[in-house]
Design an enzyme around this catalytic site. Structure first.
Site, PDB file in Angstrom:
ATOM      1  CB  CYS A 296      -0.918   0.085   1.202  1.00  0.00           C
ATOM      2  SG  CYS A 296      -0.134  -0.091   2.935  1.00  0.00           S
ATOM      3  CD  GLU A 395      -4.375   0.840  -3.850  1.00  0.00           C
ATOM      4  OE1 GLU A 395      -3.312   0.691  -3.175  1.00  0.00           O
ATOM      5  OE2 GLU A 395      -5.525   0.607  -3.548  1.00  0.00           O
TER       6      GLU A 395
END
Length: 491
Positions: A296, A395
């Site tokens: 992440c 993302e």
């Protein structure tokens, strides 16, 4: 795929059953699903498929354990127990690293060095930190004394991701136990094995039955939703994708559970012309492609100041081409397989989107030569995209980065903040004033200057905007895993 070292050849994948109230048990329905190794695309085991009934049993065990011998442990006894769990992890580090590599497709060497070692350190850190905690106390003239006490929040539900399964699970479990809570853990369905072994390690370390429970299963309409909705679960900690976090928040709302989220990121890596370019390249390789880019905190949006843009690209592309992709158990492998066929196709889909948006693929862009089986994607560098393109804004969570030039400090700050995410940022400059000036204007929870992924477990960890809710680390973890009461004594 073959295990290259004799000392790990004996380690085999395991079938995963639930761990409830100190016992490994099957689902009451006897339902199971396959565990697939992403590097070989083969079934390596069966996983018990839990649901509402298994969650009910686990939560009941955890609630009962709160009032058992667990609550009577002294601070020193809890601290010693946490240290024994850390010792148990290190005693089985090769086994855990093999299982992690089989489950995730990541390189074994990375799992051994990062995932397993840091998992043990999480327990060591909170073992020590626990013994240093104090409480607030205030004297109100000659009228009263006020002081605070901490007590466990209760039963904590933990929903864990698949990218760093043991590392992120221990980051939650260690402070949870340090604060005196009990836990019901729901590992990601793709990566069940190390959580299953961790339960055994906890039991061998002396954790009482019912304090640590593991229920395998899926999310929506399965074990995950049953855990978030359960009225006897007092808090939920979740690491994962932002839309799932939204769903969990809705499910938890009727019972007003405490929530801690670490969600998605589209992190900028800002490189100024006065930085040490060789150091930048070395670290950017890691921040771009470590763990197949399935971190992440990866710096997937790379912004390079115009005077060094071409030089950076030349060196970065050359070094990226040197990264070995393939068998997780080959000692030279640096990039393994992504987690699943579904995710493999999703990442490749974004690369196709980049081409359609006018992007140029400087290296990578598909399956590496010679790898006909497994969900392998070559590290991919994309240039020529507009700042509003999907691959710059969304993302991807794979070994794919975009590189964009910038002219001014104000321009790059505006572009770095132009996102719904706000997890991490790296800033590269040797100008001390600029480092502080830019860092103070970046909208992110974690900001590194001339480094990446350098962590001190005392510091606050978490994101802003759609990257998270709350902070963990040091006292911030205890703020989440405990409730504070103020006691006033009138003099």
């Amino acid at each position: 795929m073959q295990l290259k070292e004799k000392n790990i050849q004996r380690i085999q994948p395991i079938d995963c059953r639930h761990f409830i109230d100190g016992q490994y048990v099957d689902s009451t329905s006897l339902k199971t699903f396959d565990n697939i190794n992403p590097a070989t695309e083969t079934v390596i085991g069966k996983i018990a498929e839990g649901g509402k009934e298994e969650i009910n049993l686990a939560v009941a065990a955890a609630k009962k354990a709160l009032k058992g011998p667990w609550k009577d442990l002294t601070t020193r006894e809890r601290s010693d127990l946490l240290r024994r769990i850390g010792d148990g992890i290190l005693a089985r580090k090769e086994e855990l690293a093999v299982l992690e590599a089989m489950d995730t497709g990541k390189p074994y060497e990375l799992a051994l060095e990062m995932d397993i070692t840091r998992s043990a350190h999480n327990f060591y850190f909170f073992s020590d930190y626990l013994t240093s905690l104090g409480n607030e106390s205030y004297q109100q003239d000659d009228k009263a004394i006020h002081y605070s006490i901490r007590r466990p929040v209760g039963v904590v539900g933990m929903i864990n991701p698949w990218n760093l399964p043991l590392l992120l699970l221990t980051w939650k479990l260690a402070p949870c136990l340090a604060a005196g809570n009990t836990a019901v853990m729901k590992p990601a369905e793709w990566t069940p094995m190390t959580a299953t072994v961790l339960a055994e390690i906890c039991q061998e370390a002396g954790v009482p039955d019912g304090v640590v429970n593991v229920v395998h299963g899926f999310g929506a309409n399965s074990a995950g939703s049953a855990l978030t909705e359960h009225p006897d679960v007092d808090a939920i900690t979740f690491t994962g994708e932002t839309t799932t976090g939204t769903a969990i928040m809705k499910a938890a709302a009727p019972t007003l559970k405490k929530l801690s989220y670490e969600l998605g990121g589209k992190n900028p890596n800002i490189i100024f012309a006065d930085s040490d370019l060789d150091e930048v390249i070395e670290t950017t390789l890691k921040s771009s492609f470590m763990n197949q880019g399935e971190v992440c905190l990866c710096g997937s949006r790379i912004y390079v100041e115009q005077p060094i843009y071409e030089t950076f690209l030349e060196k970065f592309v050359a070094k990226t081409k040197e990264l070995r992709v393939g068998d997780p158990f080959h000692k030279e492998t640096r990039v393994g397989a992504v987690i699943s066929k579904e995710h493999y196709e999703r990442v490749l889909g974004y690369i196709e989107i980049a081409k359609a948006e006018g992007g140029t693929i400087l290296t990578g862009g598909g399956r590496p030569d010679g790898e006909e089986v497994g969900y392998f994607i070559s590290p991919t560098i994309i240039t020529g995209l507009d700042r509003n393109s999907r691959c710059v804004r969304e993302e991807i969570f794979g070994p794919v980065v975009t590189v964009l030039p910038f002219e001014t400090e104000a321009e790059v700050i505006e572009q770095a903040n132009d996102t719904h995410y706000g997890l991490g940022t790296s800033i590269w400059t040797n100008d001390l004033r600029r480092a502080h000036r830019v860092a103070h204007q970046i909208e992110a929870g974690i900001i590194w200057v001339n480094t990446w992924y350098l962590r001190d477990l005392r510091t606050p960890f978490g994101g802003m905007k759609q990257s998270g809710l709350g902070r963990e680390g040091g006292m911030h973890s205890f703020d989440f895993y405990s409730e504070i009461s103020n006691i006033t004594i009138k003099l």
